[in-house]
Design a protein around this motif. Structure first.
Motif, mmCIF file in Angstrom:
data_model
loop_
_atom_site.group_PDB
_atom_site.id
_atom_site.type_symbol
_atom_site.label_atom_id
_atom_site.label_comp_id
_atom_site.label_asym_id
_atom_site.label_seq_id
_atom_site.Cartn_x
_atom_site.Cartn_y
_atom_site.Cartn_z
ATOM 1 N N GLY A 60 0.808 -1.217 0.000
ATOM 2 C CA GLY A 60 0.000 0.000 0.000
ATOM 3 C C GLY A 60 0.837 1.260 0.000
ATOM 4 N N ILE A 81 -5.523 0.543 -6.802
ATOM 5 C CA ILE A 81 -6.205 1.023 -5.603
ATOM 6 C C ILE A 81 -7.719 0.981 -5.791
ATOM 7 C CG2 ILE A 81 -6.571 3.032 -4.116
ATOM 8 C CD1 ILE A 81 -3.631 3.812 -4.774
ATOM 9 N N THR A 82 -8.188 1.476 -6.921
ATOM 10 C CA THR A 82 -9.624 1.512 -7.174
ATOM 11 C C THR A 82 -10.204 0.105 -7.262
ATOM 12 O OG1 THR A 82 -9.391 3.600 -8.371
ATOM 13 C CG2 THR A 82 -11.411 2.345 -8.735
ATOM 14 N N ARG A 85 -10.076 -1.748 -3.724
ATOM 15 C CA ARG A 85 -10.919 -1.124 -2.707
ATOM 16 C C ARG A 85 -12.385 -1.493 -2.910
ATOM 17 N NH1 ARG A 85 -11.022 4.867 -1.582
ATOM 18 N NH2 ARG A 85 -12.003 4.115 0.343
ATOM 19 N N ASN A 86 -12.743 -1.810 -4.127
ATOM 20 C CA ASN A 86 -14.144 -2.090 -4.449
ATOM 21 C C ASN A 86 -14.413 -3.558 -4.754
ATOM 22 O OD1 ASN A 86 -15.399 0.800 -4.688
ATOM 23 N ND2 ASN A 86 -13.475 0.934 -5.826
ATOM 24 N N TRP A 89 -14.416 -8.997 -0.744
ATOM 25 C CA TRP A 89 -13.343 -9.713 -0.062
ATOM 26 C C TRP A 89 -13.476 -11.221 -0.216
ATOM 27 C CZ3 TRP A 89 -11.780 -7.158 5.221
ATOM 28 C CH2 TRP A 89 -11.448 -5.822 4.985
ATOM 29 N N PRO A 126 -7.067 -6.082 -0.515
ATOM 30 C CA PRO A 126 -7.866 -4.911 -0.129
ATOM 31 C C PRO A 126 -7.174 -4.070 0.938
ATOM 32 C CG PRO A 126 -8.827 -6.907 0.773
ATOM 33 C CD PRO A 126 -7.768 -7.344 -0.187
ATOM 34 N N ALA A 129 -4.889 -1.651 -0.848
ATOM 35 C CA ALA A 129 -5.621 -0.571 -1.512
ATOM 36 C C ALA A 129 -6.104 0.463 -0.505
ATOM 37 C CB ALA A 129 -6.797 -1.153 -2.295
ATOM 38 N N ASN A 130 -6.611 0.009 0.633
ATOM 39 C CA ASN A 130 -7.100 0.944 1.640
ATOM 40 C C ASN A 130 -5.962 1.720 2.290
ATOM 41 O OD1 ASN A 130 -10.207 0.631 2.253
ATOM 42 N ND2 ASN A 130 -9.463 -1.422 1.821
ATOM 43 N N GLU A 133 -4.815 4.416 -0.002
ATOM 44 C CA GLU A 133 -5.720 5.556 0.052
ATOM 45 C C GLU A 133 -5.505 6.363 1.339
ATOM 46 O OE1 GLU A 133 -8.611 8.018 -1.646
ATOM 47 O OE2 GLU A 133 -7.366 6.385 -2.439
ATOM 48 N N VAL A 180 -8.022 0.088 9.737
ATOM 49 C CA VAL A 180 -7.944 -0.913 8.666
ATOM 50 C C VAL A 180 -7.587 -2.279 9.244
ATOM 51 C CG1 VAL A 180 -6.673 -1.623 6.598
ATOM 52 C CG2 VAL A 180 -7.394 0.749 6.857
#
Length: 246
Positions: A60, A81-82, A85-86, A89, A126, A129-130, A133, A180
């Motif tokens: 990350g 990242i996008t 994040r979406n 899981w 994930p 990615a978080n 961000e 997180v």
């Protein structure tokens, strides 16, 4: 504190609504017998969460730093990242569990690739990615005047990021980073769906073995309390630390 009371109240209500099958004392005794197995299962959840947050933090931070640039690598990092994040899981956990081989051949030596390691990688995606961000938000919180002043002194963009901005970001990143981690820990319950012998899987085995409705309710209430008791202090410290930063 109020959150813990809420969990205890919910647990007490569920326990009181459970159909009676045997004495309450006997049910608690059976839970005590299964307590070491439940603790061992939760240790697997903690192991997976620590591995996932470690790998996710490394990836990350790199992805977050690269995403700040306007280069092709920066665009790829922003897509990473996008996307993660979406992404669901559970899909990522199934993907890493079945896409990777069950063993690796390294210099003529066969090394087993454990399922819990695959789940760790699935949750690290994930997490990365978080955290990327979170890093982006921390960088954005640094006044632009610092970038401009450092640039006027001859620092390159990379030097400004590494020597001036990043040290300030670390403290600002800590509260959301801990948040997180708490979320990742709760997400480790998904590992039971791919055969990992974690807390939830142990609770399911205990429930089917004892085959008593009151014991089943008590076991899952205990599972809820164990996760809560581990994650709530992290969330509480996060809120406290955020107040201190302000």
């Amino acid at each position: 504190m109020y959150g813990m009371l809420g969990v205890l109240v919910v647990g007490a209500v569920l326990w009181s609504l459970a159909p009676e099958s045997g004495s309450r004392g006997e049910t608690f005794a059976r839970l005590a017998e299964w307590a070491p197995a439940l603790a061992h299962g939760f240790a697997m959840n903690v192991l997976i969460s620590i591995g996932a947050i470690f790998i996710g933090t490394v990836i990350g931070l790199i992805a977050g730093a690269v995403a700040l640039s306007r280069s092709f690598a920066g665009r790829l990092a922003r897509i990473w990242i996008t996307a993660f994040r979406n992404a669901p899981w559970l899909v990522l956990v199934y993907f890493t569990t079945y896409v990777f081989p069950f063993e690796l051949h390294v210099f003529g030596t066969t090394v087993p690739f454990s399922d819990w390691l695959k789940v760790t990688l699935g949750l690290a995606l994930p997490a990365s990615a978080n955290i990327a961000e979170v890093f982006r938000g921390a960088v954005a919180s640094i006044p632009s005047a610092q970038w401009e002043t450092a640039a006027s002194m001859g620092f390159s963009r990379t030097q400004i990021l590494l020597k001036i901005v990043a040290p300030q970001c670390m403290r600002r990143m800590l509260p959301p980073w801990m948040n997180v981690y708490a979320i990742i820990t709760m997400g480790t319950a998904l590992s039971s769906l791919v055969g990992i012998h974690d807390l939830l899987d142990t609770a399911q085995i205990a429930s089917s073995t004892v085959a008593r409705s009151s014991f089943t309710v008590l076991t899952y209430v205990a599972t809820l309390v164990i996760f809560f008791a581990y994650c709530y202090p992290i969330s509480w410290f996060t809120r406290w630390f955020e107040r201190r930063l302000r």
